[in-house]
Design a protein around this motif. Structure first.
Motif, PDB file in Angstrom:
ATOM      1  N   THR A  63      67.697  11.070  56.047  1.00  0.00           N
ATOM      2  CA  THR A  63      66.826  10.598  57.113  1.00  0.00           C
ATOM      3  C   THR A  63      67.682   9.933  58.177  1.00  0.00           C
ATOM      4  N   GLN A  64      67.150   9.860  59.393  1.00  0.00           N
ATOM      5  CA  GLN A  64      67.870   9.236  60.495  1.00  0.00           C
ATOM      6  C   GLN A  64      67.157   7.974  60.954  1.00  0.00           C
ATOM      7  N   ASP A  65      67.952   6.936  61.160  1.00  0.00           N
ATOM      8  CA  ASP A  65      67.419   5.687  61.694  1.00  0.00           C
ATOM      9  C   ASP A  65      67.145   5.880  63.182  1.00  0.00           C
ATOM     10  N   ALA A  66      65.889   5.739  63.577  1.00  0.00           N
ATOM     11  CA  ALA A  66      65.512   5.980  64.976  1.00  0.00           C
ATOM     12  C   ALA A  66      66.163   4.986  65.923  1.00  0.00           C
ATOM     13  N   ALA A  67      66.491   3.783  65.430  1.00  0.00           N
ATOM     14  CA  ALA A  67      67.071   2.759  66.301  1.00  0.00           C
ATOM     15  C   ALA A  67      68.578   2.917  66.474  1.00  0.00           C
ATOM     16  N   TYR A  72      71.251   8.670  56.803  1.00  0.00           N
ATOM     17  CA  TYR A  72      71.369   8.175  55.432  1.00  0.00           C
ATOM     18  C   TYR A  72      71.191   9.348  54.466  1.00  0.00           C
ATOM     19  N   TYR A  73      72.084   9.425  53.475  1.00  0.00           N
ATOM     20  CA  TYR A  73      72.039  10.466  52.452  1.00  0.00           C
ATOM     21  C   TYR A  73      71.780   9.794  51.106  1.00  0.00           C
ATOM     22  N   PHE A  74      70.779  10.283  50.385  1.00  0.00           N
ATOM     23  CA  PHE A  74      70.324   9.608  49.160  1.00  0.00           C
ATOM     24  C   PHE A  74      70.209  10.605  48.026  1.00  0.00           C
ATOM     25  N   HIS A  75      70.871  10.286  46.901  1.00  0.00           N
ATOM     26  CA  HIS A  75      70.788  11.095  45.678  1.00  0.00           C
ATOM     27  C   HIS A  75      70.662  10.116  44.515  1.00  0.00           C
ATOM     28  N   PRO A  76      69.447   9.881  44.005  1.00  0.00           N
ATOM     29  CA  PRO A  76      69.182   8.707  43.166  1.00  0.00           C
ATOM     30  C   PRO A  76      69.749   8.703  41.754  1.00  0.00           C
ATOM     31  N   CYS A  77      69.844   9.849  41.092  1.00  0.00           N
ATOM     32  CA  CYS A  77      70.073   9.829  39.649  1.00  0.00           C
ATOM     33  C   CYS A  77      71.526  10.023  39.219  1.00  0.00           C
ATOM     34  N   SER A  78      72.375  10.464  40.099  1.00  0.00           N
ATOM     35  CA  SER A  78      73.784  10.649  39.750  1.00  0.00           C
ATOM     36  C   SER A  78      74.608  10.655  41.021  1.00  0.00           C
ATOM     37  N   ASP A  79      75.899  10.367  40.870  1.00  0.00           N
ATOM     38  CA  ASP A  79      76.796  10.376  42.022  1.00  0.00           C
ATOM     39  C   ASP A  79      77.215  11.808  42.345  1.00  0.00           C
ATOM     40  N   GLY A  95      82.091   9.797  43.887  1.00  0.00           N
ATOM     41  CA  GLY A  95      81.080  10.221  44.837  1.00  0.00           C
ATOM     42  C   GLY A  95      80.142   9.088  45.208  1.00  0.00           C
ATOM     43  N   TYR A  96      78.941   9.432  45.637  1.00  0.00           N
ATOM     44  CA  TYR A  96      78.008   8.444  46.149  1.00  0.00           C
ATOM     45  C   TYR A  96      76.595   8.728  45.651  1.00  0.00           C
ATOM     46  N   THR A  97      75.793   7.689  45.658  1.00  0.00           N
ATOM     47  CA  THR A  97      74.349   7.806  45.504  1.00  0.00           C
ATOM     48  C   THR A  97      73.660   7.581  46.849  1.00  0.00           C
ATOM     49  N   LEU A  98      74.228   6.657  47.625  1.00  0.00           N
ATOM     50  CA  LEU A  98      73.683   6.356  48.946  1.00  0.00           C
ATOM     51  C   LEU A  98      74.841   6.274  49.933  1.00  0.00           C
ATOM     52  N   CYS A  99      74.739   7.040  51.026  1.00  0.00           N
ATOM     53  CA  CYS A  99      75.811   7.094  52.022  1.00  0.00           C
ATOM     54  C   CYS A  99      75.210   7.036  53.420  1.00  0.00           C
ATOM     55  N   ARG A 100      75.977   6.409  54.352  1.00  0.00           N
ATOM     56  CA  ARG A 100      75.526   6.316  55.745  1.00  0.00           C
ATOM     57  C   ARG A 100      76.568   6.951  56.664  1.00  0.00           C
ATOM     58  N   ARG A 101      76.076   7.724  57.632  1.00  0.00           N
ATOM     59  CA  ARG A 101      76.950   8.334  58.634  1.00  0.00           C
ATOM     60  C   ARG A 101      76.638   7.738  60.006  1.00  0.00           C
ATOM     61  N   HIS A 102      77.648   7.131  60.591  1.00  0.00           N
ATOM     62  CA  HIS A 102      77.512   6.515  61.920  1.00  0.00           C
ATOM     63  C   HIS A 102      78.355   7.314  62.901  1.00  0.00           C
ATOM     64  N   THR A 103      77.758   7.699  64.026  1.00  0.00           N
ATOM     65  CA  THR A 103      78.436   8.541  65.011  1.00  0.00           C
ATOM     66  C   THR A 103      78.650   7.773  66.306  1.00  0.00           C
ATOM     67  N   SER A 154      58.205  14.817  48.778  1.00  0.00           N
ATOM     68  CA  SER A 154      58.964  13.569  48.819  1.00  0.00           C
ATOM     69  C   SER A 154      59.833  13.514  50.064  1.00  0.00           C
ATOM     70  N   TYR A 155      59.879  12.355  50.700  1.00  0.00           N
ATOM     71  CA  TYR A 155      60.760  12.171  51.840  1.00  0.00           C
ATOM     72  C   TYR A 155      61.052  10.683  52.008  1.00  0.00           C
ATOM     73  N   ILE A 156      62.116  10.377  52.775  1.00  0.00           N
ATOM     74  CA  ILE A 156      62.513   8.991  53.003  1.00  0.00           C
ATOM     75  C   ILE A 156      62.456   8.684  54.494  1.00  0.00           C
ATOM     76  N   PHE A 157      62.306   7.394  54.806  1.00  0.00           N
ATOM     77  CA  PHE A 157      62.139   6.962  56.187  1.00  0.00           C
ATOM     78  C   PHE A 157      62.709   5.550  56.307  1.00  0.00           C
ATOM     79  N   VAL A 158      63.523   5.291  57.335  1.00  0.00           N
ATOM     80  CA  VAL A 158      64.122   3.973  57.547  1.00  0.00           C
ATOM     81  C   VAL A 158      63.109   3.047  58.199  1.00  0.00           C
ATOM     82  N   GLU A 159      62.837   1.927  57.550  1.00  0.00           N
ATOM     83  CA  GLU A 159      61.894   0.955  58.102  1.00  0.00           C
ATOM     84  C   GLU A 159      62.534   0.230  59.281  1.00  0.00           C
ATOM     85  N   GLN A 160      61.797   0.100  60.367  1.00  0.00           N
ATOM     86  CA  GLN A 160      62.306  -0.554  61.573  1.00  0.00           C
ATOM     87  C   GLN A 160      61.963  -2.046  61.522  1.00  0.00           C
ATOM     88  N   ASP A 161      62.805  -2.801  60.847  1.00  0.00           N
ATOM     89  CA  ASP A 161      62.596  -4.244  60.712  1.00  0.00           C
ATOM     90  C   ASP A 161      63.846  -4.943  61.241  1.00  0.00           C
TER      91      ASP A 161
END
Length: 265
Positions: A63-67, A72-79, A95-103, A154-161
């Motif tokens: 999912t992409q943070d709109a702000a 964000y890349y998410f794979h919950p059960c294994s790296d 490897g990773y379970t949760l990764c962020r890409r900043h451009t 199923s899908y994920i979404f970044v909360e804007q807080d």
């Protein structure tokens, strides 16, 4: 699609109205105990199981943070190590379970936010919510909030807080039917057969121990004579052999040979 967006807006509004300003884990007695990277269990046997969230092992949710425009890349059960760039820090090590890409200026920067080893489950009783929590070495916290949605993809979404982001925390909403509370069958729980075996061996040990002490102290038995019902245990191999022959003969009693026959002599 329109229904999902409306549902997303309503849930996000409710969450913001619930006063989620900073992550505070609940007391241990009411928390969901972590069984593995994507399963947890409450004391009453209920819990969450995300093991079926992804059909393909090397796949991931994104999912992409709109702000911030971060991905964000998410794979919950294994790296996993799969990313567009194999040189990314997220793909190093296990490897990773949760990764962020900043451009920035067409240049991608990857940051590993969590692995299966650093993940934990935490509960928020006030809002009746469960979270997967990931923490980095520099105290950056990312929470995956489990939002139960029936009969949808199923899908994920970044909360804007902005309050959370100011505190170096990002909350990602996971909308999924697998984010619904369910009954957890933990493999480590004792089955009926295991309980019966434990009772059998415990009873057998107590029987021989107590009876042997009584025969030794009150009846003066010594050596092999301290064994209770000694004659029965000595006859047991022959009884087992006779039982096996009885079953082999189709549960029919084998007639005794004629005392005057050749076999008897």
């Amino acid at each position: 699609m329109m229904f999902n967006m409306i549902l997303l807006a309503v849930v996000t509004l409710l969450l913001n109205g619930g006063g989620i300003s900073q992550w505070m884990p609940l007391a241990e007695a009411n928390s969901c105990r972590k069984l593995d990277a994507c399963r947890c269990e409450y004391p009453d046997g209920s819990g969450y199981d995300l093991s079926e969230l992804l059909d393909i092992r090397d796949n991931y949710m994104m999912t992409q943070d709109a702000a911030t425009q971060d991905w964000y890349y998410f794979h919950p059960c294994s790296d996993i190590k799969y990313l567009n760039s194999t040189e990314a820090p997220c793909s190093q090590g296990k490897g990773y379970t949760l990764c962020r890409r900043h451009t920035v200026n067409s240049t991608d920067t990857f940051q590993k936010l969590g692995t299966t080893e650093t993940s934990s489950f935490s509960s928020d009783a006030d809002n009746n919510q469960e979270y997967l929590v990931y923490k980095t070495a520099d105290s950056e916290v990312t929470t995956i909030q489990l939002v139960c949605v029936k009969n949808t993809k199923s899908y994920i979404f970044v909360e804007q807080d902005t309050v959370l982001k100011t505190a170096k925390q990002v909350n990602i909403l996971l909308f999924s039917p697998y984010a619904c509370i369910t009954t957890i069958e933990e493999i480590s729980q004792s089955s009926v057969g295991q309980v019966l075996l434990i009772l059998f061996f415990t009873g057998t040990f107590a029987y021989f121990t107590i009876a042997s002490i009584v025969r030794f102290m009150y009846f003066g038995a010594r050596g092999i004579e301290v064994i209770p019902n000694l004659q029965f245990w000595q006859d047991l191999p022959g009884l087992v052999r006779d039982g096996a022959n009885f079953i082999r003969n189709g549960c029919r009693v084998e007639p005794s040979p004629d005392p005057d026959s050749y076999d008897a002599i």
